[in-house]
Design a protein around this motif. Sequence first.
Motif, mmCIF file in Angstrom:
data_model
loop_
_atom_site.group_PDB
_atom_site.id
_atom_site.type_symbol
_atom_site.label_atom_id
_atom_site.label_comp_id
_atom_site.label_asym_id
_atom_site.label_seq_id
_atom_site.Cartn_x
_atom_site.Cartn_y
_atom_site.Cartn_z
ATOM 1 N N LEU A 123 17.329 74.978 15.480
ATOM 2 C CA LEU A 123 18.138 74.924 16.699
ATOM 3 C C LEU A 123 19.096 76.095 16.826
ATOM 4 C CD1 LEU A 123 19.061 71.116 16.623
ATOM 5 C CD2 LEU A 123 17.196 72.212 17.879
ATOM 6 N N VAL A 124 19.597 76.596 15.704
ATOM 7 C CA VAL A 124 20.555 77.701 15.704
ATOM 8 C C VAL A 124 20.262 78.615 14.521
ATOM 9 C CG1 VAL A 124 22.416 76.409 16.843
ATOM 10 C CG2 VAL A 124 22.202 76.358 14.348
ATOM 11 N N THR A 125 20.722 79.833 14.616
ATOM 12 C CA THR A 125 20.556 80.763 13.500
ATOM 13 C C THR A 125 21.748 80.736 12.558
ATOM 14 O OG1 THR A 125 21.458 82.547 14.867
ATOM 15 C CG2 THR A 125 19.054 82.300 14.818
ATOM 16 N N THR A 126 22.922 80.415 13.091
ATOM 17 C CA THR A 126 24.123 80.293 12.262
ATOM 18 C C THR A 126 24.852 79.005 12.617
ATOM 19 O OG1 THR A 126 25.443 81.567 13.857
ATOM 20 C CG2 THR A 126 24.425 82.790 12.034
ATOM 21 N N LEU A 127 25.475 78.410 11.636
ATOM 22 C CA LEU A 127 26.203 77.168 11.871
ATOM 23 C C LEU A 127 27.539 77.441 12.570
ATOM 24 C CD1 LEU A 127 25.529 75.303 8.510
ATOM 25 C CD2 LEU A 127 24.707 74.667 10.783
ATOM 26 N N PRO A 128 27.981 76.517 13.422
ATOM 27 C CA PRO A 128 29.242 76.694 14.156
ATOM 28 C C PRO A 128 30.453 76.598 13.229
ATOM 29 C CG PRO A 128 28.367 74.503 14.537
ATOM 30 C CD PRO A 128 27.317 75.250 13.776
ATOM 31 N N LEU A 129 31.507 77.289 13.575
ATOM 32 C CA LEU A 129 32.742 77.271 12.797
ATOM 33 C C LEU A 129 33.872 76.567 13.533
ATOM 34 C CD1 LEU A 129 32.717 80.905 11.358
ATOM 35 C CD2 LEU A 129 31.924 78.803 10.264
ATOM 36 N N ASN A 130 33.837 76.574 14.870
ATOM 37 C CA ASN A 130 34.853 75.904 15.673
ATOM 38 C C ASN A 130 34.633 74.398 15.639
ATOM 39 O OD1 ASN A 130 35.230 74.687 18.647
ATOM 40 N ND2 ASN A 130 36.892 76.129 18.213
ATOM 41 N N ALA A 131 35.718 73.635 15.558
ATOM 42 C CA ALA A 131 35.612 72.179 15.416
ATOM 43 C C ALA A 131 34.829 71.541 16.565
ATOM 44 C CB ALA A 131 37.000 71.558 15.322
ATOM 45 N N ARG A 132 35.147 71.919 17.788
ATOM 46 C CA ARG A 132 34.459 71.327 18.933
ATOM 47 C C ARG A 132 32.979 71.699 18.919
ATOM 48 N NH1 ARG A 132 37.062 68.841 22.877
ATOM 49 N NH2 ARG A 132 39.029 69.771 22.166
ATOM 50 N N ALA A 133 32.670 72.927 18.527
ATOM 51 C CA ALA A 133 31.274 73.357 18.452
ATOM 52 C C ALA A 133 30.527 72.612 17.345
ATOM 53 C CB ALA A 133 31.202 74.861 18.206
ATOM 54 N N LYS A 134 31.217 72.289 16.266
ATOM 55 C CA LYS A 134 30.594 71.514 15.187
ATOM 56 C C LYS A 134 30.177 70.129 15.685
ATOM 57 C CE LYS A 134 33.234 73.657 11.412
ATOM 58 N NZ LYS A 134 34.260 73.424 10.358
ATOM 59 N N ILE A 135 31.068 69.513 16.442
ATOM 60 C CA ILE A 135 30.768 68.169 16.953
ATOM 61 C C ILE A 135 29.592 68.223 17.921
ATOM 62 C CG2 ILE A 135 31.693 66.176 18.197
ATOM 63 C CD1 ILE A 135 34.517 67.134 17.276
ATOM 64 N N ARG A 136 29.570 69.236 18.784
ATOM 65 C CA ARG A 136 28.461 69.381 19.727
ATOM 66 C C ARG A 136 27.137 69.625 18.985
ATOM 67 N NH1 ARG A 136 32.321 72.238 23.187
ATOM 68 N NH2 ARG A 136 31.685 74.196 22.222
ATOM 69 N N PHE A 137 27.178 70.434 17.936
ATOM 70 C CA PHE A 137 25.961 70.681 17.161
ATOM 71 C C PHE A 137 25.493 69.399 16.470
ATOM 72 C CE2 PHE A 137 23.873 71.733 13.112
ATOM 73 C CZ PHE A 137 22.780 72.439 13.595
ATOM 74 N N PHE A 138 26.429 68.620 15.955
ATOM 75 C CA PHE A 138 26.120 67.325 15.346
ATOM 76 C C PHE A 138 25.361 66.449 16.338
ATOM 77 C CE2 PHE A 138 27.624 62.879 14.865
ATOM 78 C CZ PHE A 138 27.109 62.578 13.610
ATOM 79 N N GLN A 139 25.860 66.374 17.570
ATOM 80 C CA GLN A 139 25.181 65.591 18.614
ATOM 81 C C GLN A 139 23.787 66.141 18.895
ATOM 82 O OE1 GLN A 139 28.547 66.160 21.479
ATOM 83 N NE2 GLN A 139 28.246 63.977 21.904
ATOM 84 N N LYS A 140 23.699 67.441 19.088
ATOM 85 C CA LYS A 140 22.436 68.086 19.450
ATOM 86 C C LYS A 140 21.394 67.916 18.354
ATOM 87 C CE LYS A 140 20.567 72.625 20.770
ATOM 88 N NZ LYS A 140 20.925 74.054 21.052
ATOM 89 N N ALA A 141 21.807 68.101 17.099
ATOM 90 C CA ALA A 141 20.870 68.021 15.986
ATOM 91 C C ALA A 141 20.339 66.605 15.798
ATOM 92 C CB ALA A 141 21.545 68.511 14.708
ATOM 93 N N ILE A 142 21.226 65.613 15.897
ATOM 94 C CA ILE A 142 20.779 64.223 15.738
ATOM 95 C C ILE A 142 19.739 63.877 16.807
ATOM 96 C CG2 ILE A 142 21.490 61.804 15.875
ATOM 97 C CD1 ILE A 142 22.427 63.026 13.317
ATOM 98 N N LYS A 143 19.976 64.307 18.034
ATOM 99 C CA LYS A 143 19.045 64.009 19.122
ATOM 100 C C LYS A 143 17.709 64.748 18.959
ATOM 101 C CE LYS A 143 22.696 63.215 22.554
ATOM 102 N NZ LYS A 143 23.364 63.747 23.776
ATOM 103 N N ALA A 144 17.740 65.903 18.308
ATOM 104 C CA ALA A 144 16.539 66.744 18.215
ATOM 105 C C ALA A 144 15.619 66.366 17.059
ATOM 106 C CB ALA A 144 16.943 68.215 18.080
ATOM 107 N N ILE A 145 16.096 65.579 16.119
ATOM 108 C CA ILE A 145 15.307 65.251 14.925
ATOM 109 C C ILE A 145 14.684 63.869 15.096
ATOM 110 C CG2 ILE A 145 15.419 64.877 12.434
ATOM 111 C CD1 ILE A 145 17.831 66.827 12.433
#
Length: 223
Positions: free
Chosen positions: A58-80
């Motif tokens: 889904l991404v090449t690098t992991l997010p560092l900003n807190a809000r971006a981390k939460i959004r990635f958490f949501q996106k990844a759970i839905k994509a797997i």
Amino acid sequence: MYRWFCRYHGWLILSLDPIQREDFERAIGKLAINWAAAEHGFDHCISILFYEKGASSLVTTLPLNARAKIRFFQKAIKAIPELAGAVPRAEELANAAFRILDDRNWCIHGTASMIGGTLFEQPFNLSRFERPAMESIEHKEVTMGFIHVTSESCAKLTLALAVFMFRKFGLFTENEVEECASRCPRRYHLLAPRPCLYLRFQISAGLSARIIGHFPILSQVYN
């Protein structure tokens, strides 16, 4: 904590005691540490999703900003696909995290206006540049109670993420969770969805060393 009563338009108004600067700063510091623990929980989740569950597509690098981390958490759970059953709970955790993060940001960044003086009247008038344009100043009144509740919410979120990882990622065994629940005094309750009653956690200073082992920063939060 409470200073005096007065009457205003027939209502009985409760006035809060002023707060010493040291107590205010201590509460803000505890909140900062508790949020760090919660964000560490998200770091742990997205690390597993990225390196073990296939979210690296889904991404090449992991997010560092807190809000971006939460959004990635949501996106990844839905994509797997294998985590499809975890989506509702993941959304609950993410939505709670966004709310807590906003309250945390107000308390942390709003304190820039709390300069000078050794005694602060309650409620505190916090101020910051409004988001996201940063063109004007916005204000929010909070009390020590609000800061403490936000801090406690951070701690509960950390444990909720630990429970989530146990149930969805298999990070902890059932025995480890049962042991944690049995050792903790009944002070606060964090209930996982039934019928998994063994997932009932009590938040306290006696938090299981097994959970702390996975979240080292918790040793600072609860000691």
